[in-house]
Design an enzyme around this catalytic site. Structure first.
Site, PDB file in Angstrom:
ATOM      1  N   GLU A  72      -6.094  -0.914   5.529  1.00 30.52           N
ATOM      2  CA  GLU A  72      -5.434  -2.195   4.506  1.00 30.52           C
ATOM      3  C   GLU A  72      -6.017  -2.842   3.504  1.00 30.52           C
ATOM      4  O   GLU A  72      -7.356  -3.772   3.839  1.00 30.52           O
ATOM      5  CB  GLU A  72      -4.579  -3.113   4.957  1.00 30.52           C
ATOM      6  CG  GLU A  72      -3.082  -3.133   4.800  1.00 30.52           C
ATOM      7  CD  GLU A  72      -2.478  -2.116   4.821  1.00 30.52           C
ATOM      8  OE1 GLU A  72      -2.306  -1.242   3.429  1.00 30.52           O
ATOM      9  OE2 GLU A  72      -1.930  -1.290   5.820  1.00 30.52           O
ATOM     10  N   HIS A  73      -6.290  -3.182   2.436  1.00 33.74           N
ATOM     11  CA  HIS A  73      -6.360  -4.308   1.428  1.00 33.74           C
ATOM     12  C   HIS A  73      -8.149  -3.639   1.083  1.00 33.74           C
ATOM     13  O   HIS A  73      -9.320  -4.107   1.682  1.00 33.74           O
ATOM     14  CB  HIS A  73      -6.738  -5.624   1.533  1.00 33.74           C
ATOM     15  CG  HIS A  73      -5.526  -6.327   1.636  1.00 33.74           C
ATOM     16  ND1 HIS A  73      -4.838  -6.685   0.538  1.00 33.74           N
ATOM     17  CD2 HIS A  73      -4.481  -6.394   1.978  1.00 33.74           C
ATOM     18  CE1 HIS A  73      -3.548  -7.760   0.464  1.00 33.74           C
ATOM     19  NE2 HIS A  73      -2.842  -6.563   1.335  1.00 33.74           N
ATOM     20  N   ASP A  75      -8.978  -1.159  -1.076  1.00 36.44           N
ATOM     21  CA  ASP A  75      -9.263   0.143  -1.292  1.00 36.44           C
ATOM     22  C   ASP A  75      -9.769  -0.827  -2.528  1.00 36.44           C
ATOM     23  O   ASP A  75     -10.586   0.547  -3.397  1.00 36.44           O
ATOM     24  CB  ASP A  75      -7.438   1.340  -2.151  1.00 36.44           C
ATOM     25  CG  ASP A  75      -6.552  -0.053  -2.738  1.00 36.44           C
ATOM     26  OD1 ASP A  75      -7.358  -1.118  -1.958  1.00 36.44           O
ATOM     27  OD2 ASP A  75      -5.086   0.031  -3.395  1.00 36.44           O
ATOM     28  N   GLY A 167       6.872  -3.007   0.953  1.00 34.42           N
ATOM     29  CA  GLY A 167       5.250  -2.824   1.365  1.00 34.42           C
ATOM     30  C   GLY A 167       5.409  -1.122   1.582  1.00 34.42           C
ATOM     31  O   GLY A 167       4.722  -0.705   2.060  1.00 34.42           O
ATOM     32  N   SER A 169       5.700   1.086  -1.298  1.00 37.40           N
ATOM     33  CA  SER A 169       5.052   0.921  -2.459  1.00 37.40           C
ATOM     34  C   SER A 169       6.450   1.365  -3.537  1.00 37.40           C
ATOM     35  O   SER A 169       6.699   3.119  -4.555  1.00 37.40           O
ATOM     36  CB  SER A 169       4.093   1.807  -2.285  1.00 37.40           C
ATOM     37  OG  SER A 169       3.595   2.604  -3.720  1.00 37.40           O
ATOM     38  N   SER A 170       7.816   1.093  -3.205  1.00 36.50           N
ATOM     39  CA  SER A 170       8.945   1.661  -3.910  1.00 36.50           C
ATOM     40  C   SER A 170       8.090   1.685  -5.578  1.00 36.50           C
ATOM     41  O   SER A 170       8.445   1.714  -6.348  1.00 36.50           O
ATOM     42  CB  SER A 170       9.953   0.721  -3.740  1.00 36.50           C
ATOM     43  OG  SER A 170       9.679  -0.506  -4.307  1.00 36.50           O
ATOM     44  N   ASP A 214      -1.649   3.329  -3.854  1.00 36.67           N
ATOM     45  CA  ASP A 214      -0.045   4.096  -3.544  1.00 36.67           C
ATOM     46  C   ASP A 214      -0.242   4.599  -4.606  1.00 36.67           C
ATOM     47  O   ASP A 214       0.264   5.921  -4.168  1.00 36.67           O
ATOM     48  CB  ASP A 214       0.647   2.912  -3.619  1.00 36.67           C
ATOM     49  CG  ASP A 214       0.280   1.366  -3.224  1.00 36.67           C
ATOM     50  OD1 ASP A 214       0.242   1.884  -1.930  1.00 36.67           O
ATOM     51  OD2 ASP A 214       0.723   0.427  -4.157  1.00 36.67           O
ATOM     52  N   LYS A 258       4.401  -8.601  -4.708  1.00 34.19           N
ATOM     53  CA  LYS A 258       3.431  -8.817  -4.460  1.00 34.19           C
ATOM     54  C   LYS A 258       3.013  -9.195  -5.923  1.00 34.19           C
ATOM     55  O   LYS A 258       1.723 -10.022  -7.035  1.00 34.19           O
ATOM     56  CB  LYS A 258       2.127  -8.283  -4.745  1.00 34.19           C
ATOM     57  CG  LYS A 258       2.174  -5.899  -4.921  1.00 34.19           C
ATOM     58  CD  LYS A 258       0.897  -5.924  -4.440  1.00 34.19           C
ATOM     59  CE  LYS A 258       0.920  -4.445  -5.549  1.00 34.19           C
ATOM     60  NZ  LYS A 258       1.566  -3.708  -5.362  1.00 34.19           N
TER      61      LYS A 258
END
Ligand code: GLA
Length: 481
Positions: A72-73, A75, A167, A169-170, A214, A258
């Site tokens: 997580e965090h 990429d 969270g 990723s829509s 994503d 975000k």
């Protein structure tokens, strides 16, 4: 149904082998499903399309959401991630029109309709609107799709079952479905990697400096396998998860968007600043370093060595902007220009030690996770659970991107699951837990009783949309009749 556009016909001279290669490189074009939930949703989209535009759609685009298992965090720092696509997706009914207009509407009427010129529009960062993500996807193909001349207008109806602001990723799925729809309607055959990279870049028009995970998994996913995704060059490797366990996703129901504040970008900047200060200390041209991963490459060090370098370089406390300028020998104006984004220039305190330590340790955990999966040893599931637990602690304490409600879910899962962690950007949204197959129902029941039955915002919601097990699903595709 009117004319169906199949870009593969753009290559009538391609040999059979080339045609097959093209169909594995590009998102597949599939026949509309004849039964099941997806068939029902596509038909509802078709009906809405007909009532809105008085003609039928020419094709449908589909892009899935994702759950990140670990990584997580990292990429946007250039490090690999470990997501899988979920079954939930964005579906989009599409037809060309003759007006040069982009007409967008949503099957869920709480999302307002929007129309604009497809060749001339502005994405207003200050006004968060759902259709901005559609505009990003259009802009991606317009700017980078190599189309001769102006785009042709499109009528679009969107329908999705990825819970928004959770969270999963829509928003990226919406960008990906749009870009795929625009490419398909203009007979462009772009590879999955190319589409993923275009979508990662164009989504930044929203204002957040996302890393690309994503969009990559939305295009590169394949059923029944999670993927290690590496960047620069973008590459996805299938990883078989050890048998006997299920990933359960639970939404803590604290909404996380975000794009609505600068928390996410602030983290991206803290990592960038940490990379630049460490580069400067190592005698490198700091202005050239935007990512911790690029610094590691330049130094040729291992991830554990990078962790040690963080502790040698920084104190575990926030640094003022002024201090950072001194360390870099730069003016505040130069920092604003070279490093910071518009919505992070006001920030005066940056935590460099904790953020960089999280990134290097999390990047290391991704490869440990893959190693455990590859070895498939007797204790594999326990080891994966431990890595997930460590990942959560790191996001909670070093990266400070969890939320008390997410932490409650993770705490409740302790001992009942093999390991649990926040997934996605954090600050709310979903947790993912690794659970022994045989314990899954009891685990979900426990969360239902101890969390969701007491959570006011869970009342009246479909329980399967907030607590579900997911198998890795397929990537984006086009559906035609
Ligand atoms: C969001 C971003 C991704 C990634 C995650 C955190 O989902 O879009 O690029 O940074 O947050 O891992």
């Amino acid at each position: 149904m009117p004319e169906v556009i199949i870009p593969i016909s753009m290559f009538p001279d391609a040999t059979d082998k080339e045609q097959i290669e093209m169909s594995t490189k590009c998102p597949p074009i599939k026949k509309l499903p004849k039964e099941g939930e997806q068939c029902r949703r596509l038909s509802a989209l078709s009906d809405k399309f007909a009532s809105e535009f008085f003609h039928g759609p020419q094709f449908f685009a589909r892009a899935p959401g994702r759950v990140n298992l670990i990584g997580e965090h990292v990429d946007y720092c250039g490090y690999a991630v470990f997501p899988m696509a979920v079954e939930q997706d964005i579906l989009m009914a599409v037809a060309k029109n003759t007006t040069e207009k982009l007409n967008i509407c949503n099957i869920d009427e709480c999302y307002p309709k929007y129309s604009c010129s497809i060749n001339n529009f502005i994405i207003n960062k200050d006004q968060p609107a759902w259709f901005n993500y559609v505009l990003c996807g259009v802009k991606g193909i317009k700017d980078e799709g190599d189309i001769d001349g102006p785009l042709t207008g499109l009528d679009i109806v969107v329908g999705g079952n990825i819970p928004p602001s959770s969270g999963l990723s829509s928003s990226s799925a919406l960008v990906c479905a749009t870009a795929l729809a625009v490419a398909h309607s203009h007979c462009l055959s772009l590879s999955k990697e190319n589409l993923a990279e275009i979508c990662a870049r164009c989504e930044r028009h929203i204002g957040t400096q996302g890393g690309g995970m994503d969009q990559a998994i939305s295009f590169l996913a394949s059923p029944d396998t999670a993927k290690v995704i590496e960047f620069n060059p973008l590459q996805a490797t299938s990883v078989t998860l050890p048998p006997g366990a299920t990933f359960v996703v639970a939404n803590c129901l604290a909404p996380m968007n975000k794009a609505s504040n600068s928390n996410y970008n602030c983290r991206v900047m803290e990592c960038r600043l940490a990379a630049q200060v460490m580069a400067k200390k190592a005698g490198l041209a700091w202005r050239e370093y935007q990512k911790l991963g690029d610094l590691q490459k330049a130094l040729g060090w291992t991830l554990p060595q990078m962790m040690a370098l963080v502790s040698d370089t920084f104190e575990a406390r926030p640094y003022t902007k002024e201090e950072i300028c001194k360390l870099l020998d730069a003016s505040s104006e130069e920092l604003d220009q070279v490093t910071l984004t518009e919505n992070t220039r006001h920030i005066q305190l940056f935590k460099l030690h904790d953020r960089a330590l999280h990134v290097f340790s999390e990047a290391h955990r991704v490869w440990e996770f893959k190693k455990v999966c590859d070895q498939q040893g007797d204790t594999a599931l326990l080891e994966l659970g431990k890595l997930m637990q460590d990942s959560h602690r790191s996001t909670q304490l070093l990266y400070e991107c969890s939320h008390p409600k997410l932490d409650t879910l993770v705490e409740l899962s302790r001992g009942v699951s093999l390991g649990a962690r926040l997934t996605g950007a954090g600050w709310g949204g979903c947790m993912v837990a690794l659970v022994q197959d045989d314990d899954t129902e009891a685990y979900k029941k426990m969360l239902q009783e101890r969390y969701f039955s007491q959570e006011p915002s869970a009342q009246g919601r479909d329980p399967s949309s907030i607590l579900f097990s997911s198998r890795p699903g397929p990537g984006a595709c086009i559906f035609v009749q």
